[in-house]
Design an enzyme around this catalytic site. Structure first.
Site, PDB file in Angstrom:
ATOM      1  N   GLY A  64     -29.618  35.236 -40.515  1.00 54.71           N
ATOM      2  CA  GLY A  64     -28.167  35.301 -40.629  1.00 54.71           C
ATOM      3  C   GLY A  64     -27.627  34.193 -41.505  1.00 54.71           C
ATOM      4  O   GLY A  64     -28.134  33.929 -42.590  1.00 54.71           O
ATOM      5  N   ASP A 111     -35.676  39.151 -37.379  1.00 57.03           N
ATOM      6  CA  ASP A 111     -34.254  39.304 -37.027  1.00 57.03           C
ATOM      7  C   ASP A 111     -34.018  40.731 -36.569  1.00 57.03           C
ATOM      8  O   ASP A 111     -34.476  41.686 -37.201  1.00 57.03           O
ATOM      9  CB  ASP A 111     -33.340  38.974 -38.206  1.00 57.03           C
ATOM     10  CG  ASP A 111     -31.911  38.673 -37.751  1.00 57.03           C
ATOM     11  OD1 ASP A 111     -31.290  39.553 -37.101  1.00 57.03           O
ATOM     12  OD2 ASP A 111     -31.416  37.570 -38.017  1.00 57.03           O
ATOM     13  N   ASN A 166     -19.256  37.067 -46.488  1.00 56.15           N
ATOM     14  CA  ASN A 166     -18.589  35.897 -47.053  1.00 56.15           C
ATOM     15  C   ASN A 166     -19.443  34.638 -47.006  1.00 56.15           C
ATOM     16  O   ASN A 166     -19.111  33.639 -47.641  1.00 56.15           O
ATOM     17  CB  ASN A 166     -17.266  35.639 -46.311  1.00 56.15           C
ATOM     18  CG  ASN A 166     -17.471  35.171 -44.894  1.00 56.15           C
ATOM     19  OD1 ASN A 166     -18.435  35.571 -44.239  1.00 56.15           O
ATOM     20  ND2 ASN A 166     -16.574  34.330 -44.397  1.00 56.15           N
ATOM     21  N   ARG A 167     -20.556  34.648 -46.264  1.00 58.84           N
ATOM     22  CA  ARG A 167     -21.365  33.433 -46.145  1.00 58.84           C
ATOM     23  C   ARG A 167     -22.866  33.703 -46.197  1.00 58.84           C
ATOM     24  O   ARG A 167     -23.644  32.793 -46.455  1.00 58.84           O
ATOM     25  CB  ARG A 167     -21.030  32.692 -44.850  1.00 58.84           C
ATOM     26  CG  ARG A 167     -21.355  33.496 -43.604  1.00 58.84           C
ATOM     27  CD  ARG A 167     -20.767  32.893 -42.352  1.00 58.84           C
ATOM     28  NE  ARG A 167     -21.086  33.670 -41.181  1.00 58.84           N
ATOM     29  CZ  ARG A 167     -20.452  34.784 -40.817  1.00 58.84           C
ATOM     30  NH1 ARG A 167     -19.452  35.231 -41.540  1.00 58.84           N
ATOM     31  NH2 ARG A 167     -20.799  35.429 -39.721  1.00 58.84           N
ATOM     32  N   LYS A 177     -31.227  42.909 -41.628  1.00 60.31           N
ATOM     33  CA  LYS A 177     -31.058  41.585 -42.221  1.00 60.31           C
ATOM     34  C   LYS A 177     -32.395  41.016 -42.689  1.00 60.31           C
ATOM     35  O   LYS A 177     -32.498  40.475 -43.798  1.00 60.31           O
ATOM     36  CB  LYS A 177     -30.411  40.626 -41.215  1.00 60.31           C
ATOM     37  CG  LYS A 177     -28.929  40.825 -41.010  1.00 60.31           C
ATOM     38  CD  LYS A 177     -28.352  39.728 -40.128  1.00 60.31           C
ATOM     39  CE  LYS A 177     -26.837  39.877 -40.001  1.00 60.31           C
ATOM     40  NZ  LYS A 177     -26.257  38.784 -39.179  1.00 60.31           N
ATOM     41  N   ASP A 223     -28.833  32.591 -33.092  1.00 60.93           N
ATOM     42  CA  ASP A 223     -27.489  32.438 -32.561  1.00 60.93           C
ATOM     43  C   ASP A 223     -27.413  32.866 -31.096  1.00 60.93           C
ATOM     44  O   ASP A 223     -26.339  32.997 -30.553  1.00 60.93           O
ATOM     45  CB  ASP A 223     -26.492  33.272 -33.375  1.00 60.93           C
ATOM     46  CG  ASP A 223     -26.920  34.735 -33.494  1.00 60.93           C
ATOM     47  OD1 ASP A 223     -27.583  35.246 -32.567  1.00 60.93           O
ATOM     48  OD2 ASP A 223     -26.610  35.355 -34.501  1.00 60.93           O
ATOM     49  N   CYS A 233      -7.875  36.663 -11.589  1.00 63.08           N
ATOM     50  CA  CYS A 233      -6.453  36.606 -11.241  1.00 63.08           C
ATOM     51  C   CYS A 233      -5.643  35.909 -12.327  1.00 63.08           C
ATOM     52  O   CYS A 233      -4.463  36.229 -12.538  1.00 63.08           O
ATOM     53  CB  CYS A 233      -6.254  35.915  -9.893  1.00 63.08           C
ATOM     54  SG  CYS A 233      -6.885  34.232  -9.830  1.00 63.08           S
ATOM     55  N   CYS A 282     -41.159  21.878 -19.789  1.00 60.23           N
ATOM     56  CA  CYS A 282     -42.231  21.099 -20.418  1.00 60.23           C
ATOM     57  C   CYS A 282     -42.638  19.881 -19.599  1.00 60.23           C
ATOM     58  O   CYS A 282     -43.637  19.233 -19.911  1.00 60.23           O
ATOM     59  CB  CYS A 282     -41.804  20.638 -21.815  1.00 60.23           C
ATOM     60  SG  CYS A 282     -40.528  19.345 -21.816  1.00 60.23           S
TER      61      CYS A 282
END
Length: 595
Positions: A34, A56, A66-67, A80, A126, A247, A577
């Protein structure tokens, strides 16, 4: 002599012929293709890496373009991993890039033996659960892991060497060097000359606490563990976004995010999704549906734990009182044969009638959730001791200067023309826009109450008409313009109800999609730091030069941009670990275990 020592130290070591050869032959696994992953693959091949595999699960969306610079509009909907691999090989044909369009948590594809093929694992994920899974795979496979993440202008890169961890390349070299000595070791008990404590057999050596031994296929070999153990990814607990008290969402929101969650999970889910987003409970709304947002680029606005705990008791009392009043009103409505304080034209049913026109349906829903429900809640005085009571938004209120019939008359031509255009052409259904049809083209401008009302009515009617076959099974998608506009408009109207600041479509869409809008420059910087740490590992410089680096956002241009630090040692109480253990006592007289 000083110059020779200098050339063997970091960063001069990275420029040596031997180091360049190690980098070229190194086997690298990249998890994630990504925002970080695209930059990482590019930086790797530009740094001399030639043997890379990438995993991925995702496909390319419009909002990625855009990135995530390896992708183009024609790639939308494609894998991807596969698209990124193809793009990299187009400008670096000598690179071997193997793509896996799959879930890294799929143990049938990616098990410990798979991870053992690589010299280093680089994470650009992500998803918190997937990151934990990769961390555990690397610990078991004894492979170094470089972790990363970004959040707007902020970012971090951390290195993790499990206990007695090393790269696969070191393992091969040592195996070749020590093959001769292995022949003289024999079997059974072993002496200290081989780095094994007295009494250890070949089978027991893997459990020995000494640093040197490793059991493999019934024989022992001496191992020089170059990478000192550091804390694993799970040593430090990660913050988990807290849920909102139901609530609060239903009755007493006090911030824009409350209104967004209500609009997306409760209202949109109830009108167009499946069962599970019930608005028929007290206050007109019920338990929200599941939040389907990913962890990639998440919103940082979450409900504080103190507020949840402190308001729990009070919220329960408010809900109980509200339920009692709801029951009384419903009973009264049943006796009178109509809904209380509501005209017969606006019944409680949230589903669209078979003969009900889309705009009539949208108008009825508006009257229910923004007018009637709000007026009823405002009458419960005990709920408003700490904040102002909500105000209803009626289509005939002065703030709107509209009436239900006028709204329908104004919007009907737009509804018909927009629906006809979408049906007559091969228009991407996700690109249909109510805001554009109304001439509201600036997504960075806050809508007035009247504009938000028109967007809500038109978007709700369009979804009901254009996507009638999907109603009942729709899920919110931040790239679906109609869905995003409907949720944004509903959130802003509800914010007006509760005297909360309204936001722009851009801001509301980001919150609804759980997004902190990513910045390409941050991804590029972080990917560069990942590759630097990978080179340190492969050139045996990590023992002294490895760093956890945090990318900061200095105020007013002052202060450091980077905050590097040495990796912390493993936590002894880490259940992953460390040596933490849980003793479970079972009364065999009362319990039976089944395999």
């Amino acid at each position: 002599m000083a110059e020779e020592n200098k050339s063997e130290a970091w960063p001069f070591l990275a420029g040596s012929t031997e180091s360049k050869e190690k980098i070229k032959n190194a086997r690298v696994l990249c998890v994630g293709a990504g925002g970080i992953g695209c930059e990482l693959l590019k930086t790797l091949v530009c740094s001399g890496f030639r043997n890379i595999e990438v995993i991925d699960l995702d496909t390319i969306e419009m909002s990625n373009l855009n990135r995530q610079f390896l992708f183009r509009r024609r790639h939308v909907g494609m894998s991807k991993a596969q698209t990124a691999a193809s793009a990299i090989q187009s400008f670096c044909p000598s690179a071997s890039i193997t793509a896996h369009h799959a879930n890294v948590k799929d143990s049938s594809l990616f098990d410990v033996s798979f991870i053992e093929k690589f010299d280093v694992v680089l994470n650009g994920l992500d998803n918190l659960e997937a990151r934990r899974h990769v961390n555990r795979l690397c610990l078991v496979a004894k492979r170094p892991l470089v972790e990363s993440g970004t959040s707007g202008y902020l970012g971090q890169v951390t290195v993790h060497f499990g206990p007695k961890g090393r790269s696969g390349k070191e393992e091969e070299e040592e195996e070749e060097e020590e093959r001769g000595s292995d022949k003289d070791m024999g079997t059974g008990k072993n002496s200290d000359s081989h780095g094994v404590c007295n009494g250890c057999t070949a089978e027991d050596a893997v459990l020995c606490d000494l640093e040197a031994p490793l059991a493999k296929k019934g024989s022992l070999k001496k191992v020089s563990y170059i990478l000192p153990p550091t804390e694993c990814f799970e040593c430090a607990p990660k913050p988990v976004p807290k849920s909102f008290p139901v609530c609060t969402l239903r009755n007493t929101p006090d911030r824009p995010l409350h209104c967004v969650v209500w609009a997306k999970d409760m209202l949109f889910g109830r009108l167009f999704g499946g069962a599970g987003s019930d608005l028929d409970a007290s206050g007109g709304e019920g338990d929200g549906g599941k939040d389907d947002g990913r962890e990639e680029e998440k919103t940082s606005e979450v409900e504080g734990k103190e507020k949840e705990d402190g308001g729990a008791k009070e919220g329960e009392e408010e809900e109980k009182e509200e339920q009692e009043q709801e029951e009384q009103e419903q009973q009264q409505a049943k006796e009178e044969g109509s809904s209380p304080s509501l005209s017969p034209a606006t019944p409680f049913d949230f589903s669209r009638g078979e003969e009900e026109a889309p705009l009539d349906y949208a108008t009825r829903i508006y009257a229910r959730v923004f007018d009637y429900d709000i007026r009823r809640l405002a009458t419960i005085e005990k709920m408003w001791t700490k904040q102002a009571p909500p105000r209803p938004a009626s289509l005939s209120s002065p703030e709107l200067s509209l009436s239900p019939s006028a709204a329908a008359a104004d919007l009907l031509p737009l509804l018909n023309s927009t629906a006809a255009a979408a049906a007559a052409t091969a228009v991407d259904p996700f690109s249909v826009s109510a805001a554009r049809a109304l001439g509201l083209n600036q997504q960075h401008t806050v809508w007035t109450l009247g504009e938000a009302t028109q967007v809500f009515l038109l978007s709700t009617a369009l979804i009901s008409q254009v996507r009638a076959d999907q109603v009942g099974a729709m899920a919110f998608d931040k790239d679906d313009r109609l869905a995003a506009e409907m949720v944004a408009a509903a959130a802003n109207i509800r914010a007006w109800n509760y005297h909360i600041n309204q936001l722009t479509l851009f801001e509301l869409r980001g919150m609804a999609g759980n997004i902190i809008h990513a910045i390409a420059t941050t991804n590029a910087i972080v990917s560069g730091l990942i590759v630097v740490e990978a080179i340190k590992i492969l050139t045996n410089a990590a023992a002294v030069a490895a760093r956890n680096t945090f990318l900061l956002q200095p105020k007013s241009g002052q202060g450091a941009l980077f905050a590097p630090g040495f990796p912390d040692p493993p936590r002894k109480d880490c259940p992953i670990c460390g040596g933490a253990a849980l003793t479970l006592w079972i009364d065999c007289g009362n319990w039976s275990l089944k395999g």
